[in-house]
Design a protein around this motif. Sequence first.
Motif, PDB file in Angstrom:
ATOM      1  N   PHE A 130      33.999 -28.995-141.280  1.00 44.38           N
ATOM      2  CA  PHE A 130      33.715 -29.549-139.956  1.00 44.38           C
ATOM      3  C   PHE A 130      34.298 -30.946-139.849  1.00 44.38           C
ATOM      4  N   VAL A 131      34.517 -31.382-138.616  1.00 44.29           N
ATOM      5  CA  VAL A 131      34.967 -32.740-138.340  1.00 44.29           C
ATOM      6  C   VAL A 131      34.013 -33.375-137.336  1.00 44.29           C
ATOM      7  N   THR A 132      33.990 -34.684-137.319  1.00 47.58           N
ATOM      8  CA  THR A 132      33.207 -35.444-136.349  1.00 47.58           C
ATOM      9  C   THR A 132      34.155 -36.376-135.593  1.00 47.58           C
ATOM     10  N   LYS A 133      33.681 -36.870-134.458  1.00 48.24           N
ATOM     11  CA  LYS A 133      34.542 -37.682-133.604  1.00 48.24           C
ATOM     12  C   LYS A 133      34.291 -39.169-133.842  1.00 48.24           C
ATOM     13  N   GLU A 134      35.393 -39.897-133.989  1.00 47.38           N
ATOM     14  CA  GLU A 134      35.326 -41.348-134.173  1.00 47.38           C
ATOM     15  C   GLU A 134      36.317 -41.991-133.205  1.00 47.38           C
ATOM     16  N   ASN A 135      35.803 -42.821-132.296  1.00 41.42           N
ATOM     17  CA  ASN A 135      36.646 -43.464-131.278  1.00 41.42           C
ATOM     18  C   ASN A 135      37.482 -42.434-130.505  1.00 41.42           C
ATOM     19  N   GLY A 136      36.831 -41.320-130.185  1.00 42.68           N
ATOM     20  CA  GLY A 136      37.485 -40.290-129.384  1.00 42.68           C
ATOM     21  C   GLY A 136      38.399 -39.360-130.133  1.00 42.68           C
ATOM     22  N   VAL A 137      38.485 -39.512-131.467  1.00 43.29           N
ATOM     23  CA  VAL A 137      39.383 -38.680-132.278  1.00 43.29           C
ATOM     24  C   VAL A 137      38.572 -37.911-133.309  1.00 43.29           C
ATOM     25  N   TRP A 138      38.864 -36.604-133.441  1.00 41.78           N
ATOM     26  CA  TRP A 138      38.184 -35.789-134.445  1.00 41.78           C
ATOM     27  C   TRP A 138      38.761 -36.106-135.820  1.00 41.78           C
ATOM     28  N   LYS A 139      37.885 -36.582-136.730  1.00 38.84           N
ATOM     29  CA  LYS A 139      38.335 -37.041-138.042  1.00 38.84           C
ATOM     30  C   LYS A 139      37.406 -36.563-139.163  1.00 38.84           C
ATOM     31  N   HIS A 140      37.777 -36.955-140.355  1.00 42.00           N
ATOM     32  CA  HIS A 140      36.970 -36.792-141.561  1.00 42.00           C
ATOM     33  C   HIS A 140      36.600 -35.325-141.839  1.00 42.00           C
ATOM     34  N   PRO A 141      37.582 -34.452-142.099  1.00 44.09           N
ATOM     35  CA  PRO A 141      37.258 -33.064-142.459  1.00 44.09           C
ATOM     36  C   PRO A 141      36.331 -33.016-143.665  1.00 44.09           C
ATOM     37  N   THR A 142      35.231 -32.319-143.507  1.00 45.04           N
ATOM     38  CA  THR A 142      34.219 -32.212-144.555  1.00 45.04           C
ATOM     39  C   THR A 142      33.948 -30.748-144.851  1.00 45.04           C
ATOM     40  N   ARG A 143      34.071 -30.389-146.111  1.00 45.07           N
ATOM     41  CA  ARG A 143      33.841 -29.003-146.511  1.00 45.07           C
ATOM     42  C   ARG A 143      32.341 -28.756-146.649  1.00 45.07           C
ATOM     43  N   LEU A 144      31.862 -27.627-146.138  1.00 46.28           N
ATOM     44  CA  LEU A 144      30.460 -27.283-146.310  1.00 46.28           C
ATOM     45  C   LEU A 144      30.177 -27.026-147.791  1.00 46.28           C
ATOM     46  N   PRO A 145      28.927 -27.169-148.211  1.00 49.80           N
ATOM     47  CA  PRO A 145      28.595 -27.077-149.646  1.00 49.80           C
ATOM     48  C   PRO A 145      28.783 -25.675-150.213  1.00 49.80           C
ATOM     49  N   GLU A 146      28.654 -25.615-151.551  1.00 52.20           N
ATOM     50  CA  GLU A 146      28.829 -24.342-152.251  1.00 52.20           C
ATOM     51  C   GLU A 146      27.777 -23.306-151.850  1.00 52.20           C
ATOM     52  N   THR A 147      26.702 -23.745-151.256  1.00 49.63           N
ATOM     53  CA  THR A 147      25.723 -22.787-150.720  1.00 49.63           C
ATOM     54  C   THR A 147      26.394 -21.857-149.718  1.00 49.63           C
ATOM     55  N   ILE A 148      27.352 -22.402-148.961  1.00 51.04           N
ATOM     56  CA  ILE A 148      28.090 -21.627-147.956  1.00 51.04           C
ATOM     57  C   ILE A 148      29.401 -21.116-148.515  1.00 51.04           C
ATOM     58  N   ASN A 149      30.218 -22.015-149.058  1.00 49.04           N
ATOM     59  CA  ASN A 149      31.568 -21.661-149.488  1.00 49.04           C
ATOM     60  C   ASN A 149      31.616 -21.156-150.934  1.00 49.04           C
ATOM     61  N   SER A 150      32.610 -20.309-151.189  1.00 49.16           N
ATOM     62  CA  SER A 150      32.776 -19.712-152.518  1.00 49.16           C
ATOM     63  C   SER A 150      34.260 -19.536-152.791  1.00 49.16           C
ATOM     64  N   ASP A 151      34.602 -18.728-153.789  1.00 50.71           N
ATOM     65  CA  ASP A 151      36.004 -18.436-154.055  1.00 50.71           C
ATOM     66  C   ASP A 151      36.466 -17.189-153.311  1.00 50.71           C
ATOM     67  N   GLN A 152      35.638 -16.717-152.359  1.00 52.64           N
ATOM     68  CA  GLN A 152      35.999 -15.636-151.452  1.00 52.64           C
ATOM     69  C   GLN A 152      36.049 -16.214-150.030  1.00 52.64           C
ATOM     70  N   ASN A 153      36.482 -15.391-149.079  1.00 50.02           N
ATOM     71  CA  ASN A 153      36.614 -15.864-147.712  1.00 50.02           C
ATOM     72  C   ASN A 153      35.264 -16.118-147.046  1.00 50.02           C
ATOM     73  N   GLU A 154      35.150 -17.261-146.398  1.00 51.35           N
ATOM     74  CA  GLU A 154      34.073 -17.544-145.456  1.00 51.35           C
ATOM     75  C   GLU A 154      34.755 -18.033-144.180  1.00 51.35           C
ATOM     76  N   TYR A 155      34.433 -17.430-143.077  1.00 53.80           N
ATOM     77  CA  TYR A 155      35.114 -17.845-141.858  1.00 53.80           C
ATOM     78  C   TYR A 155      34.302 -17.501-140.607  1.00 53.80           C
ATOM     79  N   TYR A 156      34.854 -17.879-139.472  1.00 57.33           N
ATOM     80  CA  TYR A 156      34.278 -17.704-138.139  1.00 57.33           C
ATOM     81  C   TYR A 156      32.855 -18.267-138.029  1.00 57.33           C
ATOM     82  N   PRO A 157      32.727 -19.596-138.109  1.00 59.83           N
ATOM     83  CA  PRO A 157      31.408 -20.218-137.986  1.00 59.83           C
ATOM     84  C   PRO A 157      30.878 -20.172-136.557  1.00 59.83           C
ATOM     85  N   SER A 158      29.578 -20.078-136.427  1.00 62.16           N
ATOM     86  CA  SER A 158      28.902 -20.155-135.133  1.00 62.16           C
ATOM     87  C   SER A 158      27.570 -20.857-135.370  1.00 62.16           C
TER      88      SER A 158
END
Length: 322
Positions: A130-158
């Motif tokens: 996910f990214v957050t907005k700073e001064n009107g610009v989406w910045k700072h890509p942050t990976r969700l924790p290992e609770t969510i992500n793995s060495d397999q595909n995780e995609y289409y967040p809602s």
Amino acid sequence: MKKIVFILLWTSLQLCAQNSPNIAFENNSATAKIFIELPEFKNINLRDIAISPKYDEIFFTLDAPKNAFRTILTSKKVNGQWTAFSIASFSGNYHDIEPAFSPDGKKLFFASKRPINVEKTPKKDYDIWFVTKENGVWKHPTRLPETINSDQNEYYPSITNDGAIYFTAERPDAKGKEDIYKSEFKDGSYQTPVSLGTGVNTKTYEYNAYVSPDESFIIFGSYGRKGSLGRGDLYISFRKNAVWQDAIHLGNFVNSNQIDYCPFVTFDKKYFFFTSEKSTIQPAYKNLSMEKLKAILNDGSNGTSKIYYLSFDNLLKSLSLE
């Protein structure tokens, strides 16, 4: 080859950036219409879309042939006019797809194969960031924790109103090939994801789930179910007493004999969006001229994936008629 594809895409994007896009929402679109036209990318796939809660930002994915490169494009509404399409501030270097706003509009989630930590080699599988907005610009890509992500595909967040995330994953506890999972967000942390019940997940493929922020309904793709029209259809399930009910096929009002996927409903529930590889090209023609051939292959539904939309109310009404 991938470098050549990227150069061609970048060059075309510079041309595209010179023109303001024609973005319009029809109040009562009764039939599915193509939402975005990119003249510079007539035969390039467009897939998945995210529209901000205030209708002032749009993100979607441009997908090169054979998935050689995927990047997220954007446009912003400024003084009542949409800006020219451009590569999103956080995208353009690695495979990025499937943007999704949080209901408060403060975070933008997406799936990516970008490297993690100090690694330089892109991942082979998709993780959710996910990214957050700073001064009107989406910045700072942050990976969700290992609770969510793995060495397999995780995609289409809602994302739901209380911060829970729904996503597609390939996991050992899945009911089928791919399942739709939910991870609750409690005390600032994502909880262990749980595969949704059999009203949604089956022994086949379930994927690309959009969940309403209040979790009253979920729309998702599935392949291989009885009665399917094509290579992947869209279904809706309603939640009653905390249980997802048996999914309902969206019928040929939306589905085709090709893959139909990537559902999204605007936050005010006025419009329903989806991606389709449907085609109006026929197997035979009479007296085909070069001009007609160009129109057939370049205009409308020609088999490349395109983003369509229609009135969400009309979609729900169509279900009661079938």
